[in-house]
Design an enzyme around this catalytic site. Structure first.
Site, short mmCIF file in Angstrom:
data_model
loop_
_atom_site.label_atom_id
_atom_site.label_comp_id
_atom_site.label_asym_id
_atom_site.label_seq_id
_atom_site.Cartn_x
_atom_site.Cartn_y
_atom_site.Cartn_z
N LYS A 181 -11.88 59.71 13.07
CA LYS A 181 -11.09 60.20 12.23
C LYS A 181 -10.35 59.81 11.55
CE LYS A 181 -15.50 62.21 10.36
NZ LYS A 181 -15.59 63.77 10.04
C1 PLP Z 1 -16.71 64.77 10.86
C2 PLP Z 1 -17.26 65.30 9.49
C3 PLP Z 1 -17.35 66.97 9.91
C4 PLP Z 1 -16.64 67.22 10.44
O1 PLP Z 1 -15.76 67.87 10.85
P1 PLP Z 1 -15.76 68.38 12.75
O2 PLP Z 1 -13.74 68.28 12.63
O3 PLP Z 1 -16.21 67.19 13.71
O4 PLP Z 1 -15.85 69.35 12.28
C5 PLP Z 1 -17.72 67.11 8.18
N1 PLP Z 1 -18.56 66.84 7.92
C6 PLP Z 1 -18.25 65.10 6.88
C7 PLP Z 1 -18.77 64.22 6.21
C8 PLP Z 1 -17.85 64.32 8.71
O5 PLP Z 1 -17.82 62.72 8.20
#
Ligand code: PLP
Length: 372
Positions: A181
């Site tokens: 991210k």
């Molecule tokens: C990565 C992601 C999540 C979950 O994030 P985590 O921190 O890994 O729990 C939720 N929604 C979307 C759209 C994502 O891409």
């Protein structure tokens, strides 16, 4: 040249920060976590920021904070990571899937109203790839039908919608600091809100339902005393993660700017070729977590790019296609025609701050060469 799909950008700042956190002798949630929450809150301009060990945990506790119950329905886009659907199922509630727009791949707001029933409690828009959804329309529908809006902003730090930062619009907004991210702490997440009761609920529930108020009230009894006021979870983060987050937050604007430059290069180069870039609406911008294109030879293009040592990915396999969800909730392919088409033709290209111009040019050259 070898270009992985993703590589996290870090420098000496992250290393110094983590080393200092370790040397402090306090490794779990503590002063660094509070500092990270304060800086994050100040950056967005919202009232409360509650850090957790993932965005999935943040979404879960956001739904708990608004009082989601078994049998309730929550409307989400089908084009999302499974976490968005999964958190709804934790409550015995039902994820109701909405089709997406052809050009942005975001939830199609013109299709939301038909999905609302007497059981609908909440909407979870997902800002796909980092581009904000149609928040004015979503908030208007929500207010009209007395629904609460929890934004899945896992892709959307930072971005603006009509001049407002994402994190200042919905009832609760959840960010992810997962490895790929736009701000990375390895694993981590943050829920932000302006509502004191939601913030309090999430703070209590991220650490076993232990009330800090009780701690403060009874502290004269000794440091051992606490009260459990809810059936909570173990979702807190650590000061090591927070040290990473603080270092990443300091370079967030620069990293965003660099992703924007790469996106602009891609968009310019693909104009007039077989490659269709996602559209960004003029009244908002994108965090550029993903650069998503559509082609007619998607699987073949992935293989050819792999042979040229370029990593790609697909976002997402729609929720309605996953066996567990299909079987449990009876989703039918025919109800999501746009998402099906998008899914069959889409792929995501490398876009991260550490990419050099030469690497971007190489990706452009090979994508145009192989795309049909
Ligand atoms: C990565 C992601 C999540 C979950 O994030 P985590 O921190 O890994 O729990 C939720 N929604 C979307 C759209 C994502 O891409």
């Amino acid at each position: 040249m070898q270009i992985p799909f993703h590589k996290t950008y870090t420098d000496e700042e992250e290393i110094t920060g983590v080393v200092a956190a370790i040397k402090s002798g306090w490794l779990t949630m503590g002063p660094k976590t509070i500092e990270f929450e304060d800086r994050f809150r100040d950056y967005l301009g919202c009232r409360y920021a509650v850090s957790m060990n993932s965005a999935t945990a943040a979404l879960h506790l956001a739904l708990k904070a608004i009082g989601l119950q078994a049998g309730d329905e929550v409307i989400i886009p089908t084009n999302t990571f499974i976490a968005t659907a999964e958190v709804v199922t934790y409550f015995g509630a039902v994820p109701v899937l909405c089709d997406v727009e052809e050009d942005t791949h975001n939830m199609d707001v013109s299709k939301i109203k038909k999905l609302i029933t007497s059981k609908t409690r909440s909407l979870i828009p997902v800002h796909f790839g980092g581009q904000p959804c149609d928040m004015d329309e979503i908030m208007a529908i929500a207010r009209q039908h007395k629904l609460l809006v929890i934004e899945d902003a896992a892709h959307c730090l930072p971005a603006h919608y009509k001049g407002h930062k994402i994190g200042t619009i919905g009832d609760i907004t959840c960010f992810s600091f997962y490895a790929t991210k736009t701000l990375c702490t390895g694993e981590g997440g943050m829920a932000v809100t302006d509502n004191a009761a939601y913030s309090q609920s999430m703070k209590i529930n991220r650490l076993h339902g232990i009330s800090r108020d009780a701690w403060d009230r009874y502290s004269e009894k000794g440091t051992w005393y606490y009260e459990v006021v809810d059936n909570g979870h173990k979702y807190n983060t650590t000061d090591i993660n927070a040290a990473l987050g603080l270092a990443q937050l300091r370079k967030l604007e620069w990293m965003w700017q660099r992703r924007g430059e790469i996106a602009a290069k891609y968009t310019k180069a693909f104009n007039g070729t077989a490659v269709i870039s996602s559209v960004i609406r003029s009244d908002r911008d994108s965090a550029w977590h993903l650069y998503v294109i559509k082609v007619n030879n998607r699987d073949d293009l992935i293989d050819r790019l792999k042979a040229d040592k370029i990593g790609t990915s697909v976002h997402f396999i729609p929720v309605h296609k996953h066996p567990y969800y299909k079987q449990t909730y009876g989703y039918q392919d025919k109800n999501y025609p746009v998402a099906n088409d998008v899914f069959s033709r889409t792929l995501s290209l490398p876009i991260y701050p550490g990419m050099t111009d030469e690497q971007v040019d190489y990706v452009i050259e090979k994508v145009i060469k192989h795309a049909r």
